[in-house]
Enzyme design. Structure first.
Site, PDB file in Angstrom:
ATOM      1  N   ARG A 177       0.815  -1.219   0.000  1.00  0.00           N
ATOM      2  CA  ARG A 177       0.000   0.000   0.000  1.00  0.00           C
ATOM      3  C   ARG A 177       0.852   1.275   0.000  1.00  0.00           C
ATOM      4  O   ARG A 177       0.431   2.304   0.494  1.00  0.00           O
ATOM      5  CB  ARG A 177      -0.981   0.011   1.194  1.00  0.00           C
ATOM      6  CG  ARG A 177      -1.894  -1.216   1.236  1.00  0.00           C
ATOM      7  CD  ARG A 177      -2.792  -1.293   0.018  1.00  0.00           C
ATOM      8  NE  ARG A 177      -3.613  -2.498   0.048  1.00  0.00           N
ATOM      9  CZ  ARG A 177      -3.376  -3.593  -0.672  1.00  0.00           C
ATOM     10  NH1 ARG A 177      -2.327  -3.632  -1.494  1.00  0.00           N
ATOM     11  NH2 ARG A 177      -4.175  -4.634  -0.603  1.00  0.00           N
ATOM     12  N   SER A 227     -11.788  -1.221   3.246  1.00  0.00           N
ATOM     13  CA  SER A 227     -11.002  -1.799   4.327  1.00  0.00           C
ATOM     14  C   SER A 227     -10.194  -0.700   5.013  1.00  0.00           C
ATOM     15  O   SER A 227      -9.410   0.003   4.370  1.00  0.00           O
ATOM     16  CB  SER A 227     -10.072  -2.878   3.774  1.00  0.00           C
ATOM     17  OG  SER A 227      -9.304  -3.455   4.800  1.00  0.00           O
ATOM     18  N   GLU A 297      -5.044   1.830   6.584  1.00  0.00           N
ATOM     19  CA  GLU A 297      -4.832   1.787   5.146  1.00  0.00           C
ATOM     20  C   GLU A 297      -5.476   3.002   4.489  1.00  0.00           C
ATOM     21  O   GLU A 297      -4.986   3.535   3.501  1.00  0.00           O
ATOM     22  CB  GLU A 297      -5.439   0.497   4.578  1.00  0.00           C
ATOM     23  CG  GLU A 297      -5.325   0.315   3.091  1.00  0.00           C
ATOM     24  CD  GLU A 297      -5.815  -1.053   2.665  1.00  0.00           C
ATOM     25  OE1 GLU A 297      -6.629  -1.117   1.730  1.00  0.00           O
ATOM     26  OE2 GLU A 297      -5.396  -2.055   3.268  1.00  0.00           O
TER      27      GLU A 297
END
Length: 311
Positions: A177, A227, A297
């Site tokens: 990420r 998420s 995230e």
């Protein structure tokens, strides 16, 4: 008139009228349906206009915030100062042989469907990721065993100063990420992804399976940013949250999803403050229970809402 709007009057005159909105409610542009006002919300339709915006901002010390389609972001209740740059109109996708050249305002789902139409395999994992191509590059988006790092070959970007630059795959600095695009604040304009010829029936079958898995397991019936937390090494964030007894926990209008504990959903007019307070509560509780500090995230941008009494 807002300070930044005043300072950008010359830029506003240079751009098409419908490319600039003043004091734009950001909640209209985010999946969470949260966020305050953007001083200037600019949606260029050409690379030259995008460059014009960045050069002007750099010369005049005006902050620029890039916003894709708002699928993996929390915009604070105080909104965004300066220029919010949205590339949603730069959304062309072209395919030649096994190469997909996509402008970064296109959706990554759209790119996966275009690849399917040409019997190209390698983007099936992206068929359910609700973000832009640019967001996928920025975050090295991935799911179900695939990631952007597997297919991306080169990217045309604009630097903070407004200069064009083409990066090759050895310059992306991809990690989980993370990428060079976020580290150096590059504005990605278009990218070339190299796929492989495959069987259209098998590709579609795989995409259908992944779509069903996503629709079955994820709380798509509520606004959310997807998420929220990164996967800890050797663990699953959702499982840690579930086993900490947090599913259904609410702060204001934000709730830890009862369907998938890795999601926080806007069930009743949540503010960004509600959402972020719940994120912190989850982090504290999981750390207390398992000794694991979950890392977010989702990207948080903007400013907190100021208290008019104490401001």
């Amino acid at each position: 008139m807002n300070e930044y709007i005043q300072r950008c009057e010359a830029l506003i005159q240079e751009l098409p009228h419908d490319a600039v909105r003043q004091n734009e409610p950001i909640y209209k542009h985010t999946y969470t349906q949260m966020g305050g006002l953007a001083d200037l919300f600019i949606t260029p339709t050409t690379y030259d206009d995008t460059q014009r915006v960045l050069k002007f901002a750099h010369r005049n010390n005006i902050p620029v915030t890039l916003l894709g389609n708002g699928s993996n972001v929390i915009v604070k209740d105080g909104g965004i100062r300066g220029i919010t740059l949205c590339l949603k109109h730069l959304n062309n996708i072209e395919i030649t042989d096994t190469q997909v050249v996509a402008q970064t305002g296109a959706t990554i789902i759209g790119a996966s469907r275009e690849a399917l139409a040409e019997s190209l395999t390698g983007l099936e994992f992206a068929c359910g990721i609700p973000g832009t191509v640019g967001g996928a590059f920025y975050m090295n988006a991935g799911a179900y065993g695939g990631q952007i790092a597997d297919v991306l070959e080169r990217v045309l970007v604009l630097t903070e100063e407004g200069d064009f630059l083409t990066l090759g795959k050895d310059e992306f600095e991809f990690d989980y990420r993370k990428s060079v695009f976020s580290k150096k604040q590059y504005i990605a304009l278009e990218g070339t992804m190299t796929l492989e010829k495959g069987d259209v029936v098998q590709i579609k079958q795989k995409m259908d399976e992944l779509t069903i898995a996503r629709e079955t397991k994820q709380p798509l019936e509520y606004p959310s940013c997807g998420s929220v937390f990164k996967r800890p090494p050797g663990m699953f964030a959702g499982k840690l949250i579930q086993e900490s007894g947090l599913q259904g926990t609410r702060i204001g209008g934000a709730e830890v999803s009862k369907k998938h504990a890795g999601f926080i959903v806007n069930v009743d007019g949540s503010t960004a403050s509600d959402y972020m307070n719940l994120v912190r509560h989850v982090q504290e509780k999981v750390n207390e229970t398992f000794g694991v500090m979950l890392e977010t995230e989702v990207i948080t941008i903007g400013e907190d809402l100021k208290d008019p009494v104490n401001d």
